[in-house]
Write a protein that holds these residues in place. Structure first.
Motif, PDB file in Angstrom:
ATOM      1  N   LYS A 173      -4.133   4.314  -5.051  1.00 49.81           N
ATOM      2  CA  LYS A 173      -4.212   4.563  -6.915  1.00 49.81           C
ATOM      3  C   LYS A 173      -2.243   4.219  -6.899  1.00 49.81           C
ATOM      4  O   LYS A 173      -1.708   3.483  -7.321  1.00 49.81           O
ATOM      5  N   GLU A 174      -1.969   5.172  -6.214  1.00 52.03           N
ATOM      6  CA  GLU A 174      -0.561   6.042  -6.347  1.00 52.03           C
ATOM      7  C   GLU A 174       0.305   4.911  -5.248  1.00 52.03           C
ATOM      8  O   GLU A 174       1.649   4.561  -6.032  1.00 52.03           O
ATOM      9  N   ALA A 175       0.017   4.655  -4.315  1.00 50.31           N
ATOM     10  CA  ALA A 175       0.488   3.446  -3.280  1.00 50.31           C
ATOM     11  C   ALA A 175       0.676   1.843  -4.153  1.00 50.31           C
ATOM     12  O   ALA A 175       1.680   1.238  -4.620  1.00 50.31           O
ATOM     13  N   ILE A 176      -0.051   1.561  -5.076  1.00 50.20           N
ATOM     14  CA  ILE A 176      -0.151   0.587  -5.820  1.00 50.20           C
ATOM     15  C   ILE A 176       0.755   0.861  -7.073  1.00 50.20           C
ATOM     16  O   ILE A 176       1.283   0.041  -7.259  1.00 50.20           O
ATOM     17  N   LYS A 177       0.706   1.390  -7.265  1.00 50.36           N
ATOM     18  CA  LYS A 177       1.124   1.631  -8.667  1.00 50.36           C
ATOM     19  C   LYS A 177       3.131   1.843  -8.684  1.00 50.36           C
ATOM     20  O   LYS A 177       3.568   1.242  -9.575  1.00 50.36           O
ATOM     21  N   TYR A 178       3.310   2.757  -7.192  1.00 50.50           N
ATOM     22  CA  TYR A 178       4.854   2.947  -7.173  1.00 50.50           C
ATOM     23  C   TYR A 178       5.047   2.495  -6.502  1.00 50.50           C
ATOM     24  O   TYR A 178       6.474   2.291  -6.832  1.00 50.50           O
ATOM     25  N   ARG A 179       4.144   1.687  -5.745  1.00 52.28           N
ATOM     26  CA  ARG A 179       4.486   0.923  -4.369  1.00 52.28           C
ATOM     27  C   ARG A 179       5.791   1.724  -3.187  1.00 52.28           C
ATOM     28  O   ARG A 179       6.205   1.014  -2.928  1.00 52.28           O
ATOM     29  N   VAL A 196      -6.939  13.086   7.711  1.00 54.21           N
ATOM     30  CA  VAL A 196      -5.766  12.735   6.062  1.00 54.21           C
ATOM     31  C   VAL A 196      -5.746  11.634   6.089  1.00 54.21           C
ATOM     32  O   VAL A 196      -5.486  10.483   7.553  1.00 54.21           O
ATOM     33  N   GLY A 197      -5.464  10.727   5.129  1.00 55.28           N
ATOM     34  CA  GLY A 197      -4.727   9.596   5.060  1.00 55.28           C
ATOM     35  C   GLY A 197      -3.349   9.501   4.808  1.00 55.28           C
ATOM     36  O   GLY A 197      -2.867   9.713   3.867  1.00 55.28           O
ATOM     37  N   PHE A 198      -2.996   8.105   4.920  1.00 54.47           N
ATOM     38  CA  PHE A 198      -1.612   7.394   4.310  1.00 54.47           C
ATOM     39  C   PHE A 198      -1.565   6.244   4.297  1.00 54.47           C
ATOM     40  O   PHE A 198      -1.994   5.540   4.956  1.00 54.47           O
ATOM     41  N   ALA A 199      -0.575   5.558   3.463  1.00 53.13           N
ATOM     42  CA  ALA A 199      -0.943   4.224   2.425  1.00 53.13           C
ATOM     43  C   ALA A 199       0.508   4.045   2.326  1.00 53.13           C
ATOM     44  O   ALA A 199       1.639   4.947   2.271  1.00 53.13           O
ATOM     45  N   LEU A 245     -11.669   0.663  -3.218  1.00 56.46           N
ATOM     46  CA  LEU A 245     -11.049   2.238  -3.345  1.00 56.46           C
ATOM     47  C   LEU A 245      -9.772   1.888  -4.309  1.00 56.46           C
ATOM     48  O   LEU A 245      -8.923   2.349  -4.411  1.00 56.46           O
ATOM     49  N   SER A 246     -10.333   1.187  -5.654  1.00 55.20           N
ATOM     50  CA  SER A 246      -9.092   1.174  -6.552  1.00 55.20           C
ATOM     51  C   SER A 246      -8.911   2.896  -7.613  1.00 55.20           C
ATOM     52  O   SER A 246      -8.052   3.063  -8.272  1.00 55.20           O
ATOM     53  N   GLU A 247      -9.622   3.582  -6.806  1.00 51.91           N
ATOM     54  CA  GLU A 247     -10.119   4.593  -7.522  1.00 51.91           C
ATOM     55  C   GLU A 247      -9.292   5.662  -6.896  1.00 51.91           C
ATOM     56  O   GLU A 247      -9.699   7.121  -7.140  1.00 51.91           O
ATOM     57  N   ASN A 248      -8.996   5.154  -4.836  1.00 47.66           N
ATOM     58  CA  ASN A 248      -9.002   6.353  -4.400  1.00 47.66           C
ATOM     59  C   ASN A 248      -7.665   7.040  -4.882  1.00 47.66           C
ATOM     60  O   ASN A 248      -6.127   6.146  -4.928  1.00 47.66           O
TER      61      ASN A 248
END
Length: 219
Positions: free
Chosen positions: A137-143, A161-164, A130-133
């Motif tokens: 990506k947003e959750a990983i980048k901005y924590r 809908v997804g929530f991370a 899911l590295s390109e999801n």
């Protein structure tokens, strides 16, 4: 002769008064009654829209709270641990949560649980990258927590809908089924001719009373 003239005069006056009354009634309807009726209808639609928006927010609150709770629990643990039983317990607490994923910061699925066990599907999903999801990506980048756009679920088959939520070591992501929203729209009015749609920010219909427009894109 005078009687005939009097009758014609009275008849003309009656017609004039009738037309004048009709004209005044039409003016009142056009400039006072109709605008008030339209305004009442407009206010009713605005109030209905607010109630529906509140319902959608409430519907998403519980699975969001569960995913945040899972993230906090994982962050509080030290070292490696088996989270499968905890994930099963959490997903059973929500009708709308269909899947919970634990994703590493490299984007690969580390652990997952489905609301309704499906070994074949679980095996396929466990190998996802899911590295390109965009959400992940947003959750990983901005924590920071992130919502996805609506998408067609591989788990349930309908719109979701997804929530991370980032934890100390993983991204906790959930898949939330939106099918209930169409059921809700069917319950709020008996008027079958009234069209009520719920759209996402991209203009895609995520719920409607009949189900004919769901997943369609509207301009």
């Amino acid at each position: 002769m005078q009687k005939k003239y009097l009758k014609q005069t009275l008849f003309s006056q009656f017609i004039f008064m009738a037309l004048l009354s009709f004209f005044l009634t039409a003016l009142i309807s056009v400039f006072w009654v109709f605008p008030r009726v339209f305004k009442m209808k407009e206010n009713e639609q605005i109030e209905l829209s607010k109630n529906i928006a509140l319902k959608v927010e409430n519907y998403l609150e519980k699975p969001e709270a569960i995913l945040r709770s899972v993230s906090n629990f994982i962050s509080s643990r030290e070292g490696a641990a088996d989270y499968s039983e905890m994930l099963k317990l959490q997903i059973s607490a929500s009708e709308s949560l269909q899947a919970i994923y634990m994703v590493g910061f490299d984007g690969r699925v580390v652990e997952l649980v489905l609301k309704y066990p499906n070994p074949g599907l679980e095996k396929d999903l466990a190998s996802l990258d899911l590295s390109e999801n965009p959400m992940v990506k947003e959750a990983i980048k901005y924590r920071k927590p992130a919502w996805s756009n609506t998408f067609l679920s591989l788990v349930e088959g309908g719109l979701a809908v997804g929530f991370a939520v980032p934890s100390k070591e993983y991204i906790v992501a959930g898949e939330i089924d939106l099918g209930y929203l169409s059921d809700y729209l069917r319950q709020i009015t008996d008027d079958r001719d009234q069209m009520i749609l719920i759209l996402d920010k991209r203009g895609q219909v995520i719920a409607d009373r009949s189900g004919h427009f769901t997943a369609q894109q509207l301009n």
